[in-house]
Structure formats: structure tokens, C-alpha cells
Design a protein around this motif. Structure first.
Motif, short mmCIF file in Angstrom:
data_model
loop_
_atom_site.label_atom_id
_atom_site.label_comp_id
_atom_site.label_asym_id
_atom_site.label_seq_id
_atom_site.Cartn_x
_atom_site.Cartn_y
_atom_site.Cartn_z
N GLY A 467 -37.19 0.38 -16.79
CA GLY A 467 -38.13 1.23 -17.51
C GLY A 467 -37.43 2.40 -18.14
N ALA A 468 -38.20 3.32 -18.67
CA ALA A 468 -37.64 4.48 -19.37
C ALA A 468 -38.29 5.76 -18.87
N VAL A 469 -37.52 6.84 -18.92
CA VAL A 469 -37.97 8.14 -18.45
C VAL A 469 -37.78 9.16 -19.57
N SER A 470 -38.81 9.93 -19.83
CA SER A 470 -38.71 11.00 -20.83
C SER A 470 -38.18 12.27 -20.19
N HIS A 471 -37.37 13.01 -20.95
CA HIS A 471 -36.90 14.32 -20.51
C HIS A 471 -37.52 15.43 -21.35
N VAL A 472 -38.53 15.09 -22.13
CA VAL A 472 -39.18 16.04 -23.03
C VAL A 472 -40.61 16.28 -22.55
#
Length: 698
Positions: A467-472
Motif C-alpha cells: 500500500g501507500a502512505v501519505s506524508h502530507v
């Protein structure tokens, strides 16, 4: 001393668009981007607002340039420094005198040629002692069954088997098992229908004309063969590796945004397939043997937008220039609002597998990619650099988390084709080390003698196999990868002056960024000059040199300095890495960059604002001749220099949009290149080599 040529069109009319571009080029290449509202309206912090203690450094000499310029073909005549010129400058007299003394000895290896003078010749002008040939031109057949080019009887079927229009990025890769042959891969960025079709009616294009344009866009791969005695290259038609990729070719969407609701359309409810690639500008080659291609001004092909996110990408609310929406509803965002979300990526193409499906890598973000270039970490992970070619937009890099494998098996190639799908996407923030009061917008150097400072890579999102993780804050990972510009806005990235090609130097590891120009810098309410972009109304551009911490591309901090501030060397607001300015060629609007085998930087220009035609320049990046810049060639009327490749024995350039001058048409050509008077003007690829068979610049 003669002055530089005035900025005028070929027929004497004044240039009305930024830099030296014609209105026609702006119209077809980028949809008149410079005449629209700046898409980036964020209020990010600028490096010029950061007041730092000025560091004690050497003072750079500021000498007046003495460059004799011819109006036709020929070499630049460089006047030696005189006592008068040597005494000018801002530093101590002894320091200034030493800095402006004529450099003795030979130029850097690879740059030992007589520079070409600025000129307006309707030709590819090269140094004395060199020869050239046209390798391939628009319409030349490359696939089996494709007919010879007939400009009066074009068809979409024929164009799909012929070399496409407006070649930009070029790559050359050796063909396994075929000595003396390489495969040439080219971007076909955009079409100029006025120069393609006799009697073209821009308000009412025909379906056949539109379908020809679809087939003329995209990518081309053609095997070329070298003459063993020279550097001459000729195309090998109908080779089994030859291929065309067009607006109707199927692509795979890969990475963290693949399958997102943001990418689903009525034609593709899975959000994983898309037809075609648009406006491919620059690119790069990978260590695993593929090529990368940046989708740049894709916004201009879409019509009838009504969303704020589209406005950030410069997509208009009315009809498009080419009216493609009349013939395919996917270009009408009122009917297919997500179609535009499927463009603006880095495309990966495997030139050695004609059956492969090209990929769009969403993990590298969606913006106006000028291109993408790769440097490997010590443990074999790819780091991809890319600039967003828009006024006041950003510089990015992607750090992969998977290691490259070596080998040629299908499993290895498939693994390597997935390397750009997992990793972290970053955007750059630059900080200057000089007090803001010293950055006054004129290009005057601060008291420490250099425009320089430090910077950080701000993480935006990380993609993994799970999966993917946002840092914003406030954005999901999918939103970051699809609306990457908005993510850069939120984290306060530094607004740059059109960051275009970005290339790591293979010998030093330093990263060079071409910042083409920004006539809006410091104008009205737009962002004012800062130390990384030090001139207001910046019409000539500059080159930034970036050094990653510990020289590791995966680092999250870096040091930077301006390596070159372009323009007329007579202008005190120019800088050539400290090299005496009376011994360099004038340069304006750096665009594509490349390196030769010696580590010299080669720069092609787009929109020369000094009155000369665009050209290709070589500049030393190290040693006592660092900053010595010499013009190697110029291109014909209306043309742009693109896609430079500099090998040991040859230089290749893509001559893009020749004859693209205001008022030009098939009936009223403004250039006779490459085939002479009475022939249709055709973009083409040119090879240049030394007559005596020696290495370039040796």
C-alpha cells in the motif's frame, strides 16, 4: 566589438513571446502557457525571505565580456583580455586581474573545437572540421509496409508506420548481437498542424487530420547503423525492433495510483489501462536498458474542465486548440472528467521487446514532467530526478526501495520494470545562505561571491507492495500521486524558474538542473527573486548544481550553487562558474542537458532571447577550465535544439519545429530545412562527427 543580434523574428518582426519563441511555438507546444495565469498561486516560503549570515568566501570577479559575434555561420572570435577589461570587477584588483587573465593552454578534453558564432542561418551550423547528416526525418518509413512520405497525401495508417513529428528526447542503446548498430529512441512531443497540412483550418480540423496527429505523437524506435570510418548514422528501415507508439497505443498504469477511483473512466473502469502518451518532452535511460519519457504539457489537449484541481495543472474551461474532443470524448472533461488524471506521468518503454506494453509510473508523481533521469544508490536502488516545467513549480526526486537485478531473463526484466513503482517521492526546498537584502533581483552576486546554499528533500508519499502512505497533511496517498503539485504546495516547496531537464553527472555524482526562464519572476504579485532564482523577469535562465549529502542520491539534504547564470556575457548579471566571461559563448534559455564521456555538461537551448538561433553548448564542470562554455552548433529558422547525445565520436541532436515562425504555413514556409526550397519543412535528427574520424572535441 560588435553587439549581440537584436531579438527579432526572421522577417524582421519583433519577438512578442517570452524568450525567443514564436507565438506559433507557444500555441502548439505548450498551449500558450506563458500567457495564462500562473497555475501556482500558493504562498510558499521563498529562499529570498530566509536571512542567513553571509559566509566568508572568495569573491568572484565580474568582468565585461568581449565576444565578437558574426551574423552568419562561423566561429566565435574571442578577444583576449586587455588591461582595461582585466581591471573591471567587484573584487580586489589583484584578484580581478588574475580572474580575467586569458586562460592559457587547451580547452577541456571533449571541448577542443572552434566555437560556432551566434547566427540566424537557416541551417545546422557546426564547427570547422566537422561534418553532418540527417539520420531520420518526420515521415520516413520505419515499419514494414509503411509507404514513402507523401506530404500531399498523408494518412493516419501511413503515419503510424513512419517516424513521428517533432522529435525531442533521444536515446541510443547498442543492439545485442549486431555490431555497429544501435537503437535510436525518440520522443514525438507535439504536432503543428499548420506546418503539416496544406490549407489547414484550425477551427475545423478533419477527422483524418486529427488521426494523423494522433499517429504523429508518442514515441519512435528505429535501429541505426554507423559508418565505421566516421560517426555518420543511417536508419535501418523495417528492422524487427523498429516501433511506433502513438496516442492510440495501450499503456499500463502502474504503481500506487493504479486502480484508483481518480483514474477510472467509462472506457477503463479498472483505472489500470490508458490509450496513448502526450507531449513527451525529455527523458532518460535506465541502467536496466529501458527508456523513460516525461509527459509534459498534456493539459492543452483537454477541453471543458470545471474543477479547481485541473486549473492547478493549467487545463482550460473551453475548447482545446486541436479540437480533439470533437472526435474522441475522452478529451472532453465534461464527459470524461478523470481522463486528464491519466496523463502527466513518467512513461517507461522497453525498446528491446516490440511486443511489450509501455508503462506509466504513478509513484513518480503527476505533473508536467520534463523528463526523468536515474542514478543508482550504492546498494542498487534507483533514484529518479524530474523537473516540473512550469513557472514557479518544483523539483522532485523519487527514491526506490527495490534493488536492480542483473541479467537478461524475462523474470529479471520484469522485476526491473517494477523498480519505479515502490519508494518515496520527494520535493525540493532550497535555502540561500545570504541575507535577503543582498538578493535584489538584478542578478548581482551577494557578498560571499556565489549564489548558493543548502536544501532538503521533503517526503510527499511512500509506496510499498502492501500500500501507500501519505506524508502530507490533509491528502491521501492516492491524492498525492495524482495531484502532486498540490502536495508540493502544501509542504512549502521552493518555486523555481521552470525546472526542466535534470541530469546527474556520471563522473562526479553532482546533479545539474536546467532552469529555462521565468519572465513572471518578481512581476506584479508573483514571487520575487530568491537566491536559487536570483533575477526578476528572468528571460535567460540558469543552471543549478546540486550535491547530495555524502554524495549519496538517497540523502534527504543537499548543498547547491548556481553553476551558470545565462545571458549575454557583457551583462553583469551573468556568471559562468567563475570562468572569465570574455572567453565564453553567449547562451540563453537552457533546456535539455547531457554529459559527454569526459564529464562535460552539454546544454541545448529553447527560445534564445539574445537574437541568435537556438544551439548546443558544451561546458567544463571541473578543473581550472570549469565554466568555459563553447557553442557547438546552431539550428535552422524557428527550430529548437533538443535531445542531445554526445558520444566519443558523434553528437546527435533533435531539430524540433524548424520553420515554426509566426505566419508560417505549408503554403508560406519560413525555412527550407532539411530538404531545400520547395519541400515541406520536416523535424529531423542530425548526426555530427569529426571529418578526420577523431573523437568529438579531442
Amino acid at each position: 566589438m560588435r553587439k549581440l543580434l537584436p531579438v527579432v523574428g526572421v522577417n524582421g518582426e519583433s519577438a512578442s513571446h517570452p524568450g525567443g519563441r514564436s507565438a506559433m511555438t507557444c500555441r502548439f507546444r505548450c498551449g500558450d502557457a506563458c500567457f495564462h495565469e500562473v497555475p501556482n498561486t500558493s504562498t510558499n516560503e521563498y529562499v529570498g525571505d530566509v536571512i542567513a549570515t553571509a559566509l566568508s568566501r572568495r569573491t568572484m570577479m565580474r568582468a565585461a565580456a568581449v565576444v565578437t559575434v558574426a551574423t552568419g555561420a562561423g566561429a566565435v572570435v574571442v578577444a583576449p583580455a586587455t588591461e582595461a577589461t582585466a581591471a573591471t570587477g567587484t573584487g580586489p584588483a589583484t584578484e580581478a586581474t588574475a580572474a580575467t587573465a586569458a586562460k592559457k593552454g587547451k580547452a577541456a578534453r571533449g571541448l577542443r573545437f572552434a566555437p560556432v558564432a551566434p547566427n540566424t542561418a537557416d541551417a545546422v551550423v557546426i564547427p570547422e572540421g566537422y561534418e553532418q547528416n540527417v539520420v531520420i526525418r518526420w515521415g520516413d518509413p520505419i515499419l514494414r509496409g509503411a509507404p514513402a512520405f507523401d506530404p500531399e497525401n498523408q494518412t493516419a495508417k501511413a503515419q503510424a508506420g513512419q517516424f513521428g513529428y517533432n522529435n525531442d528526447f533521444l536515446a541510443l542503446l547498442p543492439v545485442p548481437g549486431e555490431r555497429g548498430r544501435q537503437i535510436l529512441v525518440a520522443n514525438h512531443e507535439y504536432t503543428d498542424e499548420v506546418l503539416m497540412f496544406r490549407g489547414y483550418d484550425a477551427a475545423n480540423p478533419t477527422r483524418e487530420q486529427v488521426e494523423i496527429a494522433w499517429a504523429a505523437h508518442g514515441l519512435g524506435a528505429v535501429v541505426v547503423e554507423e559508418d565505421k570510418r566516421t560517426g555518420k548514422l543511417t536508419a535501418v528501415p523495417r528492422h524487427h525492433l523498429n516501433r511506433r507508439v502513438t496516442v492510440t497505443t495501450e499503456f499500463r498504469i502502474t504503481g500506487p495510483a493504479a486502480g484508483s477511483d481518480l483514474l477510472k473512466t467509462s472506457a477503463d473502469p479498472t483505472g489500470t489501462k490508458v490509450l496513448g502518451t502526450l507531449n513527451n518532452c525529455a527523458g532518460g535511460t535506465t541502467p536496466w536498458g529501458t527508456t523513460l519519457h516525461g509527459e509534459e504539457n498534456f493539459n492543452q489537449y483537454f477541453a471543458n474542465s470545471s474543477r479547481p484541481t485541473d486549473k492547478r495543472y493549467g487545463i482550460g474551461t473551453g475548447a482545446s486548440e486541436r479540437k480533439w474532443e470533437r472526435f474522441d470524448k475522452r478529451f472532453d472533461l465534461a464527459q470524461e472528467p478523470n481522463e486528464a488524471h491519466r496523463f502527466g506521468y513518467v512513461v517507461e518503454f522497453d525498446p528491446f521487446d516490440p511486443t511489450s506494453t509501455p508503462r506509466k509510473h504513478t509513484a513518480l508523481g503527476r505533473f508536467k514532467h520534463e523528463g526523468a533521469t536515474i542514478r543508482l544508490t550504492e546498494d542498487g536502488r534507483p533514484v529518479a530526478y524530474s523537473g516540473d516545467d512550469e513557472r514557479f513549480d518544483y523539483l522532485y526526486k523519487f527514491v526506490g526501495s527495490k534493488r536492480m537485478k542483473h541479467g537478461t531473463s524475462r523474470a529479471v526484466r520484469e522485476h526491473n520494470l517494477s523498480l519505479l513503482d515502490e519508494g518515496t517521492l520527494y520535493v525540493a526546498k532550497f535555502t540561500g545562505n545570504s541575507p535577503a537584502i543582498e538578493i535584489d533581483g538584478t542578478g548581482k552576486l551577494p557578498s560571499d561571491g556565489e549564489f548558493d546554499g543548502s536544501g532538503e528533500w521533503i517526503p510527499l508519499a511512500t509506496a510499498t507492495a502492501k500500500g501507500a502512505v501519505s506524508h502530507v497533511d490533509g491528502m491521501t496517498a492516492e491524492e498525492v500521486f495524482v495531484f502532486t503539485r498540490l502536495a508540493g504546495d502544501k509542504v512549502g516547496a521552493t518555486k523555481m524558474d521552470r525546472p526542466e531537464d535534470v541530469e546527474p553527472n556520471p563522473t562526479s555524482g553532482k546533479v545539474y538542473v536546467a532552469l529555462t526562464n521565468n519572465s513572471n519572476r518578481g512581476v506584479g504579485s508573483n514571487a520575487k527573486a530568491d537566491e536559487a532564482n536570483p533575477r526578476n523577469a528572468n528571460k535567460h535562465g540558469h543552471i543549478l548544481e546540486l550535491t547530495e549529502r555524502w554524495n549519496r542520491p538517497e540523502s534527504t539534504t543537499f548543498a547547491w550553487q548556481l553553476f551558470l547564470v545565462a545571458g549575454d556575457p557583457n551583462d553583469p548579471a551573468t556568471y559562468f562558474a567563475g570562468f572569465p566571461k570574455d572567453q565564453v559563448s553567449p547562451i540563453s534559455c537552457p533546456d535539455n542537458v547531457a554529459f559527454d564521456p569526459h564529464g562535460n555538461l552539454w546544454i541545448s537551448t529553447d527560445g534564445n532571447a539574445l537574437g541568435s538561433h537556438d544551439g548546443l553548448f558544451g561546458v567544463a564542470t571541473k578543473g581550472e577550465r570549469r565554466g568555459e562554455l563553447k557553442q557547438f552548433l546552431t539550428v535552422p529558422n524557428g527550430a529548437e535544439t533538443c535531445g542531445p547525445i554526445v558520444q566519443d565520436r558523434r553528437v546527435l541532436v533533435a531539430v524540433q519545429h524548424p520553420g515554426e515562425i509566426d505566419g508560417a504555413s505549408v503554403e508560406n514556409p519560413k525555412s527550407a530545412w532539411p530538404d531545400g526550397q520547395g519541400k515541406i519543412v520536416r523535424p529531423a535528427v542530425v548526426s555530427v562527427w569529426a571529418k578526420d574520424g577523431s573523437d568529438i572535441g579531442a
